[in-house]
Design an enzyme around this catalytic site. Sequence first.
Site, short mmCIF file in Angstrom:
data_model
loop_
_atom_site.label_atom_id
_atom_site.label_comp_id
_atom_site.label_asym_id
_atom_site.label_seq_id
_atom_site.Cartn_x
_atom_site.Cartn_y
_atom_site.Cartn_z
N ARG A 71 0.16 -1.03 -0.40
CA ARG A 71 -0.03 -0.04 0.14
C ARG A 71 1.07 1.21 -0.51
O ARG A 71 2.07 1.12 0.91
CB ARG A 71 -1.24 -0.19 0.62
CG ARG A 71 -1.13 1.42 1.11
CD ARG A 71 -2.77 1.02 2.52
NE ARG A 71 -3.40 0.19 2.75
CZ ARG A 71 -4.21 -0.76 4.05
NH1 ARG A 71 -3.71 0.27 4.87
NH2 ARG A 71 -4.57 -1.89 3.76
N ARG A 140 -1.07 6.81 9.78
CA ARG A 140 -1.57 6.18 8.54
C ARG A 140 -0.95 7.40 7.45
O ARG A 140 -1.04 8.61 8.12
CB ARG A 140 -2.35 5.42 8.42
CG ARG A 140 -3.06 4.73 9.50
CD ARG A 140 -1.76 2.84 8.82
NE ARG A 140 -1.70 2.00 9.34
CZ ARG A 140 -2.61 1.17 9.80
NH1 ARG A 140 -3.90 1.42 8.79
NH2 ARG A 140 -3.07 0.57 10.21
N LYS A 224 -3.35 1.80 14.58
CA LYS A 224 -2.86 2.70 14.30
C LYS A 224 -3.85 3.95 14.38
O LYS A 224 -4.22 3.88 15.47
CB LYS A 224 -3.77 2.44 12.94
CG LYS A 224 -5.54 1.73 13.14
CD LYS A 224 -5.92 1.80 12.27
CE LYS A 224 -7.44 0.25 12.12
NZ LYS A 224 -7.43 -0.43 11.19
N LYS A 226 -4.95 8.09 12.64
CA LYS A 226 -5.24 8.27 11.18
C LYS A 226 -5.45 9.40 11.88
O LYS A 226 -6.17 10.27 12.34
CB LYS A 226 -6.39 8.25 11.13
CG LYS A 226 -6.26 6.21 10.87
CD LYS A 226 -7.51 5.64 10.10
CE LYS A 226 -7.44 4.29 9.98
NZ LYS A 226 -8.94 3.26 9.21
N CYS A 447 -14.63 -2.26 0.71
CA CYS A 447 -13.23 -2.47 1.03
C CYS A 447 -13.30 -3.84 0.21
O CYS A 447 -14.11 -4.61 -0.47
CB CYS A 447 -13.76 -2.64 2.33
SG CYS A 447 -14.25 -4.66 2.54
N CYS A 453 -8.55 -10.35 1.84
CA CYS A 453 -8.12 -10.30 3.10
C CYS A 453 -9.03 -10.33 4.08
O CYS A 453 -9.52 -11.74 4.79
CB CYS A 453 -9.38 -8.78 3.29
SG CYS A 453 -9.28 -8.33 5.01
N CYS A 492 -16.14 -7.14 6.57
CA CYS A 492 -16.78 -7.12 9.21
C CYS A 492 -16.22 -5.93 9.36
O CYS A 492 -16.49 -4.62 7.97
CB CYS A 492 -14.72 -7.65 8.76
SG CYS A 492 -13.36 -6.86 9.10
N CYS A 496 -13.12 -0.65 6.71
CA CYS A 496 -12.80 0.38 5.85
C CYS A 496 -13.24 1.62 5.07
O CYS A 496 -12.51 2.17 4.82
CB CYS A 496 -11.03 -1.12 5.53
SG CYS A 496 -10.25 -1.62 6.63
FE1 SF4 Z 1 -10.66 -6.34 5.40
FE2 SF4 Z 1 -12.50 -5.90 7.00
FE3 SF4 Z 1 -10.84 -4.19 6.01
FE4 SF4 Z 1 -12.59 -5.39 4.78
S1 SF4 Z 1 -13.41 -4.16 6.59
S2 SF4 Z 1 -10.52 -4.79 3.63
S3 SF4 Z 1 -12.96 -7.44 4.72
S4 SF4 Z 1 -10.46 -5.57 7.41
#
Ligand code: SF4
Length: 677
Positions: A71, A140, A224, A226, A447, A453, A492, A496
């Site tokens: 990244r 970050r 982290k 931000k 995401c 992931c 999840c 993100c």
């Molecule tokens: Fe992975 Fe969860 Fe981030 Fe999506 S929200 S990229 S599933 S860690």
Amino acid sequence: MVNTLDPPARRVSRLEGIKENSHFLREPIATELENDSDHFSKDGVQILKFHGSYQQFNRDQRGKSYSFMLRTRNPGGFIPAVLYKALDRLTDDYGSGNLRATTRQGFQIHGILKQNLKTVLSEIVRNMGSTLGACGDLNRNVMAPSAPYKNRPDYVYAWEYADKLADLLTPQTGAYYEIWLDGEKVISAEEDPEVKEARQRNSHGTVFTNVEEPIYGEHYMPRKFKICITVPGDNSVDIYTQDVGFVVITNDAGELEGFNVLAGGGLGRTHNNEATFARKADEIGYVDKADVYDLLKAIVSTQRDYGDRFNRKHARMKYLINDWGVEKFRDQVARYLGKPLQPFRPLPDWKYEDYLGWHEQGDGKLFFGLSVENGRVKDEGAFQLKKALRIIIDRFELPMRLTPNHNVLLYEIDPAWQDEIESILGEHGVVFDPSQLNPLTRYSMACPALPTCSLALSESERVLPSMIDRIQALLDRMGLGDEHFVIRMTGCPNGCARPYIAELGLVGSGAEAYQVWLGACPNQTRLSKPYTQKMPAVELETFFEPLFAYFKQDRTKGESFGDFCDRVGFDQLRAFSESYELGSAMIASKSPRKNRRRVSLPDEVYADLKAHSNQEDRPMNQIVKDALLMYFKEKSATEAVVVETEALLNTEPTSVAETMSITEATPIAETTSAELI
Ligand code: SF4
């Protein structure tokens, strides 16, 4: 190595030991990079994150074949042409062949093998890029509005200070250059002397002395961290979701006076764990420009020294502020700063900007925002975004800014180039006119989730387009086709793609099931709330139809879906849904629901269909209808020939199925659902 405001000793997690033993981010990756293994150890994986890389494996495949995601870290989303070309080439040569723009204004390359990691990373650095600190327990990528207004001093300051604040908190360890560039220190831009001096200045215990990391120390941050910086009114950066948010304050002459400061935002949480939650940032105060570095160091030091280093699910700064309260947090920050913060200055209302399409940049040149669905810069069938962008960058050497909603913004464009740029995009099947985009898609984010992931519980990026098509089809049937709202999806609860501040957030909660969050507002200044824990993806239409029906019936003039859900409240939404008869809000003039049928298509066919639809400016169902009619016509002709031939040979007729080449159907589980009729 002790700072002057010694916080009490506390229990720490195993990860703190890994950081401490890493010798400032060197080991074990320096050693493990040299061995023949295709992956790093568990400890190595943790340290690797600080260098901007995650170890991953493809969850679609059996067994673990490891690869790495890299990244980039580019404050304000700045990608110079030379870096874009390098990334484009590197993903072809060593990665998955596409680029993923992130929701923090960076690019990700997926699918890099361990033996190629050093080549790819060093090439990024040699082409004015960096991955240092893009992941891991430290600051970050610093976000800033992507709009390059040259005649707006506040925007110019936002960019300038995005770079300066990022530089202030850049890890100082030599590990990065030693490991990936054999010690060669490649510098893309000279650091401002005032930043250098501020990093070393020991304001009331903010700095460790005589160590490689004066601000972070050997344990870096608890989690982290931000930061974003923006201008009054521009909430393209989702300021309320950040650990620290700065707002540029200028005087009437456009000169920089200082910054409003917000702190304590953060979205990551865990399902079924009430102790974890999404939190909106608080207004902390105002600081003069002369104090901005010391203020940021004071906030970092507060979280560094008092943040939870034992329970990583409670380690983000939002929990410290929540546990302490804003007053105590502000007092501690003032102690490290050496003076109290000034009162927060009044601000105008926030607006959510995406800057798509053509704009004047204020110096005679243009900038151009291009929507990138789910941030994926790729070539797929007739849709050739990656090729088109490469041609444009090669031809015009344009710099790029990635936007916080994973779109691409090109700037420094001579107005004479506009037609040619549009032609290149059009020839490659890319929709460049924002008015031609589905607004639900335009304002959506997802995401990456599956297959790369490891934390994903559900699909995200791969299913959001079909979910949006289904929501749009439902809205169409209900006579709400022109409505749009912000939809964000994650695989999840880590969040993100910032789903908890979207009007409609879908958060993976199991295989093909999503938690549904409702009630945020269109300018992302209010959090949504969880409306249901598990909505099976197949029930999307039956789940949302009552909610949309209620919205249609009782909304106030101009009220958005998120504002409506917030106003009426979840009790009312649930009561209405329970008493609602499915189908009753469908508009009579359109096909009634019972006459609609669903057909499943393999993902790649669906992508081609969508690209053709965009390119030909014809609805997808029209293309499918024409193709099927042609197929049936050909089939009838073949049948007639077969019957005729067999009659001539005086044999028993053979079934059509045996005379035609019938491809075995793709199992439904591997397909994308599309509403076609
Ligand atoms: Fe992975 Fe969860 Fe981030 Fe999506 S929200 S990229 S599933 S860690």
